[in-house]
Design a protein around this motif. Structure first.
Motif, PDB file in Angstrom:
ATOM      1  N   ILE A   1       0.833  -1.211   0.000  1.00  0.00           N
ATOM      2  CA  ILE A   1       0.000   0.000   0.000  1.00  0.00           C
ATOM      3  C   ILE A   1       0.864   1.257   0.000  1.00  0.00           C
ATOM      4  O   ILE A   1       0.601   2.200  -0.747  1.00  0.00           O
ATOM      5  CB  ILE A   1      -0.986  -0.030   1.180  1.00  0.00           C
ATOM      6  CG1 ILE A   1      -1.999  -1.161   0.982  1.00  0.00           C
ATOM      7  CG2 ILE A   1      -1.704   1.312   1.340  1.00  0.00           C
ATOM      8  CD1 ILE A   1      -2.822  -1.502   2.212  1.00  0.00           C
ATOM      9  N   GLU A   2       1.912   1.264   0.805  1.00  0.00           N
ATOM     10  CA  GLU A   2       2.764   2.454   0.865  1.00  0.00           C
ATOM     11  C   GLU A   2       3.589   2.647  -0.400  1.00  0.00           C
ATOM     12  O   GLU A   2       4.072   3.747  -0.654  1.00  0.00           O
ATOM     13  CB  GLU A   2       3.633   2.427   2.118  1.00  0.00           C
ATOM     14  CG  GLU A   2       2.804   2.693   3.365  1.00  0.00           C
ATOM     15  CD  GLU A   2       3.617   2.833   4.639  1.00  0.00           C
ATOM     16  OE1 GLU A   2       4.836   2.522   4.632  1.00  0.00           O
ATOM     17  OE2 GLU A   2       3.018   3.269   5.650  1.00  0.00           O
ATOM     18  N   ALA A   3       3.706   1.628  -1.237  1.00  0.00           N
ATOM     19  CA  ALA A   3       4.358   1.799  -2.536  1.00  0.00           C
ATOM     20  C   ALA A   3       3.558   2.762  -3.418  1.00  0.00           C
ATOM     21  O   ALA A   3       4.102   3.378  -4.339  1.00  0.00           O
ATOM     22  CB  ALA A   3       4.532   0.455  -3.234  1.00  0.00           C
ATOM     23  N   ALA A   4       2.267   2.923  -3.104  1.00  0.00           N
ATOM     24  CA  ALA A   4       1.405   3.835  -3.871  1.00  0.00           C
ATOM     25  C   ALA A   4       1.595   5.288  -3.448  1.00  0.00           C
ATOM     26  O   ALA A   4       0.874   6.161  -3.913  1.00  0.00           O
ATOM     27  CB  ALA A   4      -0.055   3.420  -3.724  1.00  0.00           C
ATOM     28  N   ARG A   5       2.570   5.548  -2.584  1.00  0.00           N
ATOM     29  CA  ARG A   5       2.869   6.928  -2.191  1.00  0.00           C
ATOM     30  C   ARG A   5       3.486   7.704  -3.353  1.00  0.00           C
ATOM     31  O   ARG A   5       3.453   8.925  -3.364  1.00  0.00           O
ATOM     32  CB  ARG A   5       3.843   6.945  -1.013  1.00  0.00           C
ATOM     33  CG  ARG A   5       3.271   6.367   0.252  1.00  0.00           C
ATOM     34  CD  ARG A   5       4.290   6.310   1.336  1.00  0.00           C
ATOM     35  NE  ARG A   5       4.249   7.570   2.079  1.00  0.00           N
ATOM     36  CZ  ARG A   5       4.986   7.809   3.143  1.00  0.00           C
ATOM     37  NH1 ARG A   5       5.849   6.906   3.567  1.00  0.00           N
ATOM     38  NH2 ARG A   5       4.891   8.956   3.764  1.00  0.00           N
ATOM     39  N   GLY A   6       4.067   6.999  -4.296  1.00  0.00           N
ATOM     40  CA  GLY A   6       4.711   7.655  -5.418  1.00  0.00           C
ATOM     41  C   GLY A   6       6.136   8.046  -5.071  1.00  0.00           C
ATOM     42  O   GLY A   6       6.592   7.903  -3.937  1.00  0.00           O
ATOM     43  N   ALA A   7       6.827   8.566  -6.053  1.00  0.00           N
ATOM     44  CA  ALA A   7       8.211   9.010  -5.876  1.00  0.00           C
ATOM     45  C   ALA A   7       8.222  10.343  -5.128  1.00  0.00           C
ATOM     46  O   ALA A   7       7.195  11.032  -5.063  1.00  0.00           O
ATOM     47  CB  ALA A   7       8.878   9.154  -7.244  1.00  0.00           C
ATOM     48  N   PRO A   8       9.369  10.725  -4.568  1.00  0.00           N
ATOM     49  CA  PRO A   8       9.442  12.025  -3.884  1.00  0.00           C
ATOM     50  C   PRO A   8       8.947  13.154  -4.793  1.00  0.00           C
ATOM     51  O   PRO A   8       9.309  13.226  -5.965  1.00  0.00           O
ATOM     52  CB  PRO A   8      10.933  12.173  -3.573  1.00  0.00           C
ATOM     53  CG  PRO A   8      11.435  10.763  -3.463  1.00  0.00           C
ATOM     54  CD  PRO A   8      10.638  10.005  -4.490  1.00  0.00           C
ATOM     55  N   GLY A   9       8.086  13.977  -4.239  1.00  0.00           N
ATOM     56  CA  GLY A   9       7.523  15.096  -5.001  1.00  0.00           C
ATOM     57  C   GLY A   9       6.257  14.757  -5.770  1.00  0.00           C
ATOM     58  O   GLY A   9       5.619  15.646  -6.320  1.00  0.00           O
ATOM     59  N   GLU A  10       5.884  13.481  -5.829  1.00  0.00           N
ATOM     60  CA  GLU A  10       4.667  13.066  -6.529  1.00  0.00           C
ATOM     61  C   GLU A  10       3.528  12.899  -5.523  1.00  0.00           C
ATOM     62  O   GLU A  10       3.757  12.607  -4.354  1.00  0.00           O
ATOM     63  CB  GLU A  10       4.869  11.726  -7.238  1.00  0.00           C
ATOM     64  CG  GLU A  10       5.804  11.771  -8.416  1.00  0.00           C
ATOM     65  CD  GLU A  10       5.927  10.408  -9.080  1.00  0.00           C
ATOM     66  OE1 GLU A  10       5.362   9.411  -8.572  1.00  0.00           O
ATOM     67  OE2 GLU A  10       6.609  10.341 -10.106  1.00  0.00           O
ATOM     68  N   TYR A  11       2.315  13.054  -6.000  1.00  0.00           N
ATOM     69  CA  TYR A  11       1.162  12.792  -5.165  1.00  0.00           C
ATOM     70  C   TYR A  11       0.961  11.287  -5.021  1.00  0.00           C
ATOM     71  O   TYR A  11       1.379  10.509  -5.875  1.00  0.00           O
ATOM     72  CB  TYR A  11      -0.102  13.424  -5.755  1.00  0.00           C
ATOM     73  CG  TYR A  11      -0.155  14.921  -5.593  1.00  0.00           C
ATOM     74  CD1 TYR A  11      -0.371  15.484  -4.343  1.00  0.00           C
ATOM     75  CD2 TYR A  11       0.015  15.762  -6.679  1.00  0.00           C
ATOM     76  CE1 TYR A  11      -0.419  16.851  -4.171  1.00  0.00           C
ATOM     77  CE2 TYR A  11      -0.025  17.136  -6.525  1.00  0.00           C
ATOM     78  CZ  TYR A  11      -0.241  17.675  -5.268  1.00  0.00           C
ATOM     79  OH  TYR A  11      -0.270  19.026  -5.099  1.00  0.00           O
ATOM     80  N   ALA A  12       0.294  10.893  -3.949  1.00  0.00           N
ATOM     81  CA  ALA A  12       0.034   9.479  -3.674  1.00  0.00           C
ATOM     82  C   ALA A  12      -1.218   9.001  -4.403  1.00  0.00           C
ATOM     83  O   ALA A  12      -2.052   9.800  -4.833  1.00  0.00           O
ATOM     84  CB  ALA A  12      -0.139   9.278  -2.166  1.00  0.00           C
ATOM     85  N   LEU A  13      -1.332   7.702  -4.521  1.00  0.00           N
ATOM     86  CA  LEU A  13      -2.518   7.052  -5.099  1.00  0.00           C
ATOM     87  C   LEU A  13      -2.862   7.619  -6.470  1.00  0.00           C
ATOM     88  O   LEU A  13      -4.006   7.916  -6.771  1.00  0.00           O
ATOM     89  CB  LEU A  13      -3.707   7.154  -4.144  1.00  0.00           C
ATOM     90  CG  LEU A  13      -3.505   6.522  -2.766  1.00  0.00           C
ATOM     91  CD1 LEU A  13      -4.644   6.897  -1.831  1.00  0.00           C
ATOM     92  CD2 LEU A  13      -3.379   5.012  -2.890  1.00  0.00           C
ATOM     93  N   GLY A  14      -1.833   7.768  -7.287  1.00  0.00           N
ATOM     94  CA  GLY A  14      -2.049   8.248  -8.649  1.00  0.00           C
ATOM     95  C   GLY A  14      -2.568   9.669  -8.726  1.00  0.00           C
ATOM     96  O   GLY A  14      -3.259  10.018  -9.666  1.00  0.00           O
TER      97      GLY A  14
END
Length: 149
Positions: A97-110
């Motif tokens: 689930i926490e992999a869906a946080r995105g890369a640094p500076g990106e929003y989470a969950l798409g």
């Protein structure tokens, strides 16, 4: 934030879990299902705190999700559940689930939220769901994001 979209995105992220060989694949839903095909992860209740920042800048949602495992064999069912509740590893729901946080500076969950965090496991016990009994537990997931969207 739109809770129904976030619920579905959390369920999608949980699908990345890889269970041990010989175990049925994890099924997931973003809502409480009428019946489950074990092992099953679903997003259940949630609490919402509005206005963590002024001008609808930030809301906080805490989702209670559940994972249920068939109790055909009590010991093996609890081992599978323990693998999914571990903090890391291929079967870890927290890690998936926490992999869906995105890369640094990106929003989470798409792009649906600013960030998310799987905070804790609670309620490790037997659950009855639609007449069937499962061993399971709850995961508390905090999601923060813009309140005006």
């Amino acid at each position: 934030m739109q809770p129904s979209l976030i619920r579905e995105a959390i369920a999608d992220a949980a699908r990345a879990v890889v269970l041990p060989a010989g175990t049925a694949k994890l099924t997931t839903t973003g809502y409480v299902p009428d019946a489950v095909t074990a092992p099953h992860f679903f997003v259940a209740e949630y609490e919402q705190v509005y206005d963590r920042a002024m001008a609808r800048g930030l809301d906080e949602l805490t989702f209670t999700s559940r994972v249920l495992v068939s109790r055909a064999d009590d010991r093996s069912a609890q081992r599978i559940l323990d693998d999914m509740l571990a903090g890391s590893g291929p079967a870890s729901l927290k890690q998936a689930i926490e992999a869906a946080r995105g890369a640094p500076g990106e929003y989470a969950l798409g792009g649906l939220a600013h960030d998310l965090h799987v905070m804790r496991v609670q309620g490790y016990r037997w659950y009855e769901h639609n007449g069937a009994t499962f061993v399971g537990a709850e995961l508390a997931i905090k999601v923060i994001g813009e309140g005006s969207s």
